[in-house]
Enzyme design. Structure first.
Site, PDB file in Angstrom:
ATOM      1  N   HIS A 277     -46.069   6.436 -12.915  1.00 27.76           N
ATOM      2  CA  HIS A 277     -45.863   5.515 -14.033  1.00 27.76           C
ATOM      3  C   HIS A 277     -44.411   5.507 -14.486  1.00 27.76           C
ATOM      4  O   HIS A 277     -43.769   6.555 -14.570  1.00 27.76           O
ATOM      5  CB  HIS A 277     -46.758   5.930 -15.203  1.00 27.76           C
ATOM      6  CG  HIS A 277     -46.533   5.132 -16.457  1.00 27.76           C
ATOM      7  ND1 HIS A 277     -46.719   3.777 -16.512  1.00 27.76           N
ATOM      8  CD2 HIS A 277     -46.122   5.507 -17.700  1.00 27.76           C
ATOM      9  CE1 HIS A 277     -46.446   3.343 -17.730  1.00 27.76           C
ATOM     10  NE2 HIS A 277     -46.071   4.370 -18.462  1.00 27.76           N
ATOM     11  N   SER A 278     -43.871   4.309 -14.763  1.00 29.97           N
ATOM     12  CA  SER A 278     -42.563   4.161 -15.391  1.00 29.97           C
ATOM     13  C   SER A 278     -41.477   4.923 -14.609  1.00 29.97           C
ATOM     14  O   SER A 278     -41.243   4.653 -13.447  1.00 29.97           O
ATOM     15  CB  SER A 278     -42.655   4.617 -16.857  1.00 29.97           C
ATOM     16  OG  SER A 278     -41.470   4.383 -17.559  1.00 29.97           O
ATOM     17  N   TYR A 279     -40.834   5.905 -15.252  1.00 30.47           N
ATOM     18  CA  TYR A 279     -39.772   6.652 -14.579  1.00 30.47           C
ATOM     19  C   TYR A 279     -40.315   7.481 -13.420  1.00 30.47           C
ATOM     20  O   TYR A 279     -39.569   7.860 -12.515  1.00 30.47           O
ATOM     21  CB  TYR A 279     -39.060   7.562 -15.572  1.00 30.47           C
ATOM     22  CG  TYR A 279     -37.680   7.998 -15.124  1.00 30.47           C
ATOM     23  CD1 TYR A 279     -36.561   7.224 -15.419  1.00 30.47           C
ATOM     24  CD2 TYR A 279     -37.491   9.166 -14.405  1.00 30.47           C
ATOM     25  CE1 TYR A 279     -35.297   7.609 -14.995  1.00 30.47           C
ATOM     26  CE2 TYR A 279     -36.236   9.566 -13.969  1.00 30.47           C
ATOM     27  CZ  TYR A 279     -35.140   8.777 -14.270  1.00 30.47           C
ATOM     28  OH  TYR A 279     -33.882   9.149 -13.845  1.00 30.47           O
TER      29      TYR A 279
END
Length: 363
Positions: A277-279
């Site tokens: 997720h995300s980073y």
């Protein structure tokens, strides 16, 4: 305002002098009747008078109401510190759930850490390294979240199923996967600075006495002004700390590579799957750059969610981009129906619509 007054004539200068005199005689304690309370908070959920109910929702023990951020009006900093203190307790609570409900074991990093050095940890199922069939690896985004979490705000404002990785872990185990849960934001420990560690001003012992006295006077006046405004802005001066980074795990990218080298690549699973997720997506792409042949040989598919990776900024080569197009998919926040194709300016993996969430609740 002071600069404007100083540019005027004699009347303005008199007003400036009077204003300076007034400021010098202000009683700070009287001025700051709204000093914030001490930054001292409970260290348990019960101490905060909150509990997670049977639906996994955070509720007040007495009223049954959801969490209230603005516990004290006009004290945003204090409310924020209270929120952060509660978040730290919830992090420990999630760790307990990973061990007690999901039956994962906690593994210390680095694997050869000595007793006195800073350490991190990950969680894994008992069969993570010996499952011959499939292994699921979970990587959260950046910010305050830790192992087992997707989004702190969702945990606090919605429920555990929305904000934690627990539903993923339980379903994976039910379907016969081994599981490894990374902890990419646990990069350092904070320790209080000692006086010896705080940089000192340059030695001025060789300066003439008159110059030294003048400099001391200026420094005292500067400190007086700084203390005045600092007390008004930040009444409770917090302890000065320094960060000591964890060996080979000083960043999310380092952490992902370390866990790959010491655990994932050593596992028996024929098929390795990632959810990032995300980073966490950026960390996975960096892992691919550093371990391209190994990742291609072991990883079957990658599910990204609102990944912030960028194949141009990360200088991803053509062969990796081609592999990502075939083996990765990025589900992004969108108003379109689930799995609808979403246009991308980047030549990497497909982007499709996920169920819309507030972007502020990503991390």
């Amino acid at each position: 305002m002071m600069a404007q007054l100083q540019q005027g004539g004699p009347d303005e200068k008199e007003k400036t002098t009077a204003l300076k005199d007034l400021l010098s005689r202000i009683d700070l304690d009287e001025l700051m009747k709204k000093d914030e309370p001490p930054l001292e908070f409970p260290d348990t959920l019960e101490g905060f008078e909150y509990i997670f109910n049977e639906k996994g929702q955070l509720r007040h023990i007495k009223t049954g109401e959801p969490f209230v951020f603005n516990y004290r009006e006009d004290l945003h900093r204090w409310n924020q510190k209270r929120y952060e203190a509660l978040g730290e307790i919830i992090t420990k609570y999630i760790y307990e759930l990973l061990q007690n409900e999901c039956h994962l074991k906690k593994v210390t990093l680095p694997v050869d850490a000595i007793e006195t050095e800073p350490k991190s940890f990950i969680f894994m199922s008992e069969d993570a390294l010996v499952n011959p069939d499939k292994l699921l690896v979970l990587i959260h985004g950046n910010g305050v979240v830790r192992a087992g979490q997707w989004a702190r705000r969702l945990i606090i404002n919605e429920d555990l199923d929305s904000g934690t990785q627990i539903p993923y872990i339980k379903r994976a185990i039910e379907e016969g996967y081994g599981v490894i849960v990374l902890n990419p934001n646990e990069n350092y420990i904070e320790v209080e600075k000692t006086k010896a560690q705080i940089p000192l001003s340059s030695d001025i012992s060789d300066e003439p006495a008159e110059k030294r006295e003048r400099k001391d006077k200026i420094q005292k006046e500067t400190k007086k002004r700084r203390d005045f405004y600092e007390k008004y802005r930040n009444p409770q001066k917090e302890k000065e700390t320094m960060q000591i980074y964890i060996r080979d795990n000083g960043s999310p990218e380092e952490h992902a590579i370390y866990v790959w080298d010491h655990f994932i690549s050593q596992s028996a699973a024929e098929n390795v799957f990632f959810v990032a997720h995300s980073y966490g997506g950026l960390a996975f792409v960096e892992l691919m750059i550093q371990r391209e042949a190994e990742v291609k040989n072991r990883v079957t598919a990658v599910a990204l969610t609102d990944s912030v990776h960028n194949v141009w900024h990360q200088e991803v080569g053509k062969t990796i981009r081609e592999w990502m197009r075939e083996n990765c998919c990025n589900w992004v926040s969108s108003s379109e129906p689930l799995d609808t194709s979403v246009e991308s300016m980047l030549p990497d993996c497909p982007r499709v619509s996920a169920v819309y969430t507030d972007p502020r609740q990503k991390d």
